[in-house]
Design an enzyme around this catalytic site. Structure first.
Site, short mmCIF file in Angstrom:
data_model
loop_
_atom_site.label_atom_id
_atom_site.label_comp_id
_atom_site.label_asym_id
_atom_site.label_seq_id
_atom_site.Cartn_x
_atom_site.Cartn_y
_atom_site.Cartn_z
N HIS A 159 0.84 -1.22 0.00
CA HIS A 159 0.00 0.00 0.00
C HIS A 159 0.87 1.26 0.00
O HIS A 159 0.42 2.31 0.46
CB HIS A 159 -0.95 0.03 1.20
N SER A 280 14.08 22.66 -15.41
CA SER A 280 12.85 23.42 -15.63
C SER A 280 13.21 24.77 -16.25
O SER A 280 14.26 25.33 -15.95
CB SER A 280 12.14 23.63 -14.29
N LYS A 286 15.24 22.72 -10.25
CA LYS A 286 14.60 21.45 -10.61
C LYS A 286 15.50 20.47 -11.34
O LYS A 286 16.33 20.83 -12.16
CB LYS A 286 13.38 21.72 -11.48
N GLU A 293 9.34 9.20 -16.50
CA GLU A 293 7.92 9.57 -16.66
C GLU A 293 7.42 9.22 -18.06
O GLU A 293 6.28 8.80 -18.24
CB GLU A 293 7.74 11.07 -16.42
#
Ligand code: ARG
Length: 472
Positions: A159, A280, A286, A293
């Site tokens: 979980h 970024s 960043k 992804e």
């Protein structure tokens, strides 16, 4: 675009307009099959000659002409004419331009229906082998990482909540087994494609005395199809391959998701190499795991490819239907997306830094030895459900006081249950929590070492299989 060139001019007085031509064409997609198409045509022409259907001279002209076309395509010197509907027409019409009448004899006893099915099967076999190679490389990277970080303990989750500590090697090997099953599915897809449809002609076979076995041998097929109607309309092998790719991609998406999570400040388990990260345009601090992804995101394409292909096949009456031209885009997209994603995952994994200390520290939190404390009581005769309750209360008390289970004293344990002996605290030392999970397939170092050997053996077996089939 020149006027549509159709091989059925005799029956027609009108020609399709530019839109119909564009709507009906597949050359933009199936030009990728040129090498398979040419190999299939050469095998067909040789067989026609040896069966006395065409002359040896014609077969030699056809072969030389086709090889010349192949060279030109590979040199980028072949100008595809979009007036040709597909790769089969493009190659054949150019052949006829180059060698004249002999080129017009190539299509004897053959239809584009058995021709395209043959090309797609040859391609599926070749690409399944290429994907198996990429699959093996990623597995060997995972195995190497598991070896390199042998002994590193990390939190195991259920979980996405800390559950029980595991070895990092154990966690990485879980992915190796998924990929081992993917290889089995790719091998199955290879074998499903390994049947020759050529010789089925349009749907019913042909009146010419073809030697299908000779063509199969020359093209490296293990068998010839048994039913011509099935042979020209069967794309099960394509669905098998796309399914193998899709489930493989689903597995990569799980690993990608973990890399994304692990590279957050909150987890901090890994640091992605700069070459596999992006920044970024607005936030200077960043460092984003874009490639992981994208692997996760591109999984949607594969699910779409599989669904689209299955729906295309659904309800098709026998035998060939033009719907089947739509098989190519999902098959090619599934192959290419998985191949690139396997490569990206290998790149990320082989260059990332593993923050072993962060993982080990994470393994100390979350009361992950609670099961072991309950197991201790159960092993000393307390019914497990009662033991669970006793330890649950201890966890609650620790949580309230901001302490770990390992901070409890023997006296505190004894107060919770008189069954706790002096050795109870040793049982919840994290290293012992891991090393005592010795069931087959468990996370104890001895078992993980055993698993590493099994995973390496499975990898070596697949590598041998790939080498044998590449050599065919
Ligand atoms: N481009 C076609 C395909 O991919 C080739 C077969 C065409 N056959 C036909 N009868 N129109 O399916």
């Amino acid at each position: 675009m020149t006027d549509a060139k159709t091989p059925w001019g005799g029956r027609f007085t009108g020609t399709p307009g530019e839109f119909q031509q564009r709507f009906g064409a597949s050359l933009g997609t199936d030009a990728r099959l040129y090498a398979e198409d040419i190999a299939g045509s050469i095998a067909h022409a040789r067989m026609l000659a040896s069966q006395g259907v065409i002359t040896g001279e014609d077969a030699a002209l056809i072969e030389a002409g086709l090889l010349g076309i192949q060279r030109d395509i590979e040199a980028g010197a072949f100008a595809f004419d979009l007036a040709d509907e597909d790769i089969h027409m493009a190659v054949e019409s150019e052949l006829t331009r180059r060698i004249g009448d002999a080129g017009k004899r190539l299509h004897t006893g053959r239809s584009r229906n058995d021709q395209v099915a043959t090309d797609m099967r040859l391609h599926a076999k070749r690409e399944a082998l290429r994907l198996l190679g990429s699959n093996a490389r990623l597995r060997s990277t995972l195995v190497r990482l598991a070896e390199e970080h042998e002994g590193v303990v990390m939190p195991g989750y259920t979980h996405l909540q800390k559950a029980q500590p595991v070895l990092l090697g154990h966690h990485l090997l879980a992915y190796t087994w998924m990929l081992t099953r993917d290889a089995r599915r790719l091998r199955f897809a290879y074998e499903a494609a390994d049947v020759l449809p050529l010789g089925s002609a349009a749907l019913a076979g042909t009146t010419f005395p073809l030697d299908r076995g000779a063509v199969a041998t020359e093209l490296g097929f293990s068998a010839v199809s048994a039913n011509s109607l099935d042979a020209v309309s069967d794309r099960d092998f394509a669905a098998d391959l796309v399914y193998a790719c899709t489930l493989g991609m689903v597995h990569l998406s799980r690993l990608a998701e973990e890399l994304v999570l692990w590279s957050t400040e909150e987890f901090g388990f890994i640091t992605m190499d700069d070459a596999w990260s992006t920044g970024s345009s607005i936030m200077p601090q960043k460092k984003n795991p874009d490639f992981a992804e994208l692997v996760r995101g591109k999984t949607g394409r594969l699910v779409g490819d599989l669904t689209g292909l299955l729906v295309t096949l659904k309800s098709l009456p026998l035998a060939y239907n033009k719907d089947l031209q739509e098989d190519k885009e999902p098959v090619f997209d599934a192959i290419d997306t998985l191949a690139d994603s396997l490569r990206a995952m290998e790149g990320m994994l082989s260059t990332m830094h593993v923050n072993e200390a962060r993982m080990a520290a994470g393994a100390l939190g979350g009361f992950m030895a609670a099961t072991d404390l309950a197991d201790y009581l159960a092993a000393h005769g307390v019914p497990f459900r009662e033991a669970h309750e006793v330890v649950g209360k201890l966890v609650l008390a620790c949580e309230r006081d901001g302490r770990r289970l390992q901070d409890l004293t023997h006296a505190e344990l004894e107060a919770a249950s008189p069954v706790f002996g002096a050795d109870a605290l040793a049982a919840i030392d994290i290293a012992s929590v891991v090393s005592r999970r010795t069931t087959e397939g468990g996370t104890a170092p001895v078992r993980v070492a055993e698993q590493l050997a099994q995973a390496s053996a499975a990898l070596a077996a697949d590598e041998r299989w790939i080498a044998e089939h590449l050599g065919e």
